[in-house]
Scaffold this motif. Structure first.
Motif, PDB file in Angstrom:
ATOM      1  N   LEU A   1       0.851  -1.185   0.000  1.00  0.00           N
ATOM      2  CA  LEU A   1       0.000   0.000   0.000  1.00  0.00           C
ATOM      3  C   LEU A   1       0.890   1.239   0.000  1.00  0.00           C
ATOM      4  CD1 LEU A   1      -2.775  -0.961   2.608  1.00  0.00           C
ATOM      5  CD2 LEU A   1      -2.996  -0.866   0.124  1.00  0.00           C
TER       6      LEU A   1
ATOM      7  N   GLU B   1      -2.554   3.277   9.749  1.00  0.00           N
ATOM      8  CA  GLU B   1      -3.490   3.613   8.681  1.00  0.00           C
ATOM      9  C   GLU B   1      -3.570   2.480   7.656  1.00  0.00           C
ATOM     10  OE1 GLU B   1      -6.356   5.369   6.553  1.00  0.00           O
ATOM     11  OE2 GLU B   1      -5.623   6.001   8.529  1.00  0.00           O
ATOM     12  N   ALA B   2      -2.419   1.866   7.354  1.00  0.00           N
ATOM     13  CA  ALA B   2      -2.414   0.746   6.412  1.00  0.00           C
ATOM     14  C   ALA B   2      -3.195  -0.433   6.970  1.00  0.00           C
ATOM     15  CB  ALA B   2      -0.973   0.334   6.110  1.00  0.00           C
TER      16      ALA B   2
ATOM     17  N   ARG C   1      -5.581  -0.291   9.160  1.00  0.00           N
ATOM     18  CA  ARG C   1      -6.999   0.088   9.159  1.00  0.00           C
ATOM     19  C   ARG C   1      -7.604  -0.125   7.767  1.00  0.00           C
ATOM     20  NH1 ARG C   1      -8.729   4.037  12.558  1.00  0.00           N
ATOM     21  NH2 ARG C   1      -6.678   5.033  12.452  1.00  0.00           N
ATOM     22  N   THR C   2      -6.864   0.244   6.734  1.00  0.00           N
ATOM     23  CA  THR C   2      -7.350   0.083   5.364  1.00  0.00           C
ATOM     24  C   THR C   2      -7.458  -1.392   4.975  1.00  0.00           C
ATOM     25  OG1 THR C   2      -6.397   2.198   4.684  1.00  0.00           O
ATOM     26  CG2 THR C   2      -6.840   0.594   2.943  1.00  0.00           C
ATOM     27  N   ALA C   3      -6.410  -2.168   5.305  1.00  0.00           N
ATOM     28  CA  ALA C   3      -6.378  -3.583   4.903  1.00  0.00           C
ATOM     29  C   ALA C   3      -7.438  -4.409   5.613  1.00  0.00           C
ATOM     30  CB  ALA C   3      -4.995  -4.168   5.165  1.00  0.00           C
TER      31      ALA C   3
ATOM     32  N   GLY D   1     -10.265  -2.961   7.146  1.00  0.00           N
ATOM     33  CA  GLY D   1     -11.578  -2.366   6.925  1.00  0.00           C
ATOM     34  C   GLY D   1     -12.136  -2.638   5.545  1.00  0.00           C
ATOM     35  N   SER D   2     -11.255  -2.816   4.571  1.00  0.00           N
ATOM     36  CA  SER D   2     -11.717  -3.057   3.199  1.00  0.00           C
ATOM     37  C   SER D   2     -12.247  -4.468   3.011  1.00  0.00           C
ATOM     38  CB  SER D   2     -10.570  -2.817   2.209  1.00  0.00           C
ATOM     39  OG  SER D   2     -10.085  -1.495   2.294  1.00  0.00           O
TER      40      SER D   2
ATOM     41  N   PRO E   1      -2.952   7.343  -2.136  1.00  0.00           N
ATOM     42  CA  PRO E   1      -3.716   6.749  -1.027  1.00  0.00           C
ATOM     43  C   PRO E   1      -5.214   6.683  -1.302  1.00  0.00           C
ATOM     44  CG  PRO E   1      -2.035   8.218  -0.171  1.00  0.00           C
ATOM     45  CD  PRO E   1      -2.035   8.403  -1.671  1.00  0.00           C
TER      46      PRO E   1
ATOM     47  N   ARG F   1      -7.407   3.068  -1.574  1.00  0.00           N
ATOM     48  CA  ARG F   1      -8.618   2.750  -0.795  1.00  0.00           C
ATOM     49  C   ARG F   1      -9.791   2.438  -1.721  1.00  0.00           C
ATOM     50  NH1 ARG F   1      -6.451   6.986   2.369  1.00  0.00           N
ATOM     51  NH2 ARG F   1      -7.761   8.504   1.304  1.00  0.00           N
TER      52      ARG F   1
ATOM     53  N   LEU G   1      -9.376  -1.102  -3.381  1.00  0.00           N
ATOM     54  CA  LEU G   1      -9.691  -2.225  -2.497  1.00  0.00           C
ATOM     55  C   LEU G   1     -11.199  -2.343  -2.294  1.00  0.00           C
ATOM     56  CD1 LEU G   1      -6.864  -1.930   0.190  1.00  0.00           C
ATOM     57  CD2 LEU G   1      -6.931  -3.359  -1.865  1.00  0.00           C
ATOM     58  N   ALA G   2     -11.872  -1.203  -2.114  1.00  0.00           N
ATOM     59  CA  ALA G   2     -13.332  -1.235  -1.978  1.00  0.00           C
ATOM     60  C   ALA G   2     -13.979  -1.758  -3.259  1.00  0.00           C
ATOM     61  CB  ALA G   2     -13.856   0.162  -1.654  1.00  0.00           C
TER      62      ALA G   2
END
Length: 335
Positions: free
Chosen positions: A19, A26-27, A29-31, A33-34, A313, A317, A320-321
């Motif tokens: 990422l 933050e990474a 959270r993204t990995a 949460g997605s 960034p 995001r 991934l979504a």
């Protein structure tokens, strides 16, 4: 689809590995949460040497060490600053992942570089790649297997409810098999490695993990049949690079229970089509191979085409979504 290598349900979509940016929390959270059903341990190469996929994996090795030279990573006699930095960043990434997976139970993907891409990237003391020295290759494979065993044990302690899917990143594998890896001078290439030797080393590393192992390559001409023989439970690839030559081996792989991690969402900033459009090629391939459309959702995991380190960034995001939405479209409308 469950078998000895796939004893649990895989999530419908996940990331490849890297990422953008340098913030571990933050990474994570993204990995996480997605992908509620298939999060992954992110890599953040923008932080510098040691955070890249090669450096991170070299930091895991047992009784082998490396440091950074202008030409790349080179074998060292002892652990130095670069090894310590690689291990520190990995620890930071694991701490962040652990924080965002409290109580999680389900599939979790983690990535390390496989033995052949590592051998092509790691320089021996004279400056040539370990790839050209059979003894060095054997030592590297053994050290990687031991380090990986420790890494997986640490993950199980940190996230006890996770069922780990191990991904071996092998973008150089095809070049290794074809003799296309250049020597240090750049004027020659290393001799092609025997396919049985390649398969044997992969099998040794794959055997370390008692769960499913995926091999990833976003290069053309992924050797699907070889990877299946080596014990890979899944193959991760850039779907846009498939050729007609690949189709027969893909059909055989699917019928044998191999998961396809199909990279269909661009890994660099680009307009994103509707989710159904992103997986149209997968549906078309299924029809052309005469495979049962009902098996699509359980045979295919949707991913970006490759890592997202070079993306913005915001796009990372969104990509991934988009993978998650495309996977839902595939499940809801397989035909």
């Amino acid at each position: 689809m469950n078998d000895e290598k796939n004893p649990f349900t895989w999530g419908p979509a996940t990331g490849v590995g890297s990422l953008p940016g340098g913030d571990a929390r933050e990474a994570a959270r993204t990995a996480t949460g997605s992908f509620e059903d298939f999060p992954f341990l992110a890599e953040l190469p923008a932080r510098g040497p040691g955070a890249d996929m090669i450096g991170r994996t070299l930091g895991m090795l047992v009784e082998m060490y490396a440091h950074v030279e202008p030409s790349g990573w080179r074998v060292s006699d002892r652990p130095g600053r670069d090894t310590r930095r690689a291990r520190s960043w990995l620890g930071e990434d694991l701490d962040a992942l652990e924080e965002f997976t409290q109580g999680y139970e389900g599939a979790l993907k983690v990535q390390v570089v496989g033995p052949w891409t590592l051998a092509a990237a790691l320089e021996l003391r004279g400056g040539e790649a370990a790839l050209g020295d059979p003894g060095a290759r054997r030592d590297l494979t053994g050290s990687l297997a031991e380090g990986l065993r420790d890494h997986l044990a640490d993950l199980r302690k940190r996230i006890p409810g996770a069922r780990i899917v191990l991904q071996l990143d092998e973008p150089s594998l095809t070049a290794v098999l074809r003799g296309h890896v250049r020597t240090a001078s750049g004027y020659r290439t290393h001799r092609a490695v025997d396919r049985q030797a390649v398969e044997s080393s992969l099998r040794e590393v794959i055997a370390v993990h008692d769960g499913p192992v995926v091999v990833h390559s976003c290069a053309p001409d992924v050797p699907f049949a070889l990877l299946r023989r080596a014990g890979a439970a899944g193959v991760s690839f850039d779907f846009s690079l498939l050729t007609e030559r690949d189709e027969e081996t893909i059909g055989e792989a699917v019928e044998s229970g191999t998961r396809l991690l199909a990279g269909v969402v661009p890994s660099a900033d680009a307009p994103l089509s509707d989710p159904g459009g992103s997986v149209m090629g997968v549906r078309t391939l299924w029809r052309r191979l005469g495979l049962n459309p009902g098996t699509l959702a359980e045979s295919v995991v949707i991913t970006p085409t490759c890592g997202l380190a070079g993306a913005s960034p915001a796009y990372a995001r969104a990509a991934l979504a988009h993978c998650a939405r495309a996977a839902r479209s595939l499940a809801d409308n397989p035909e």
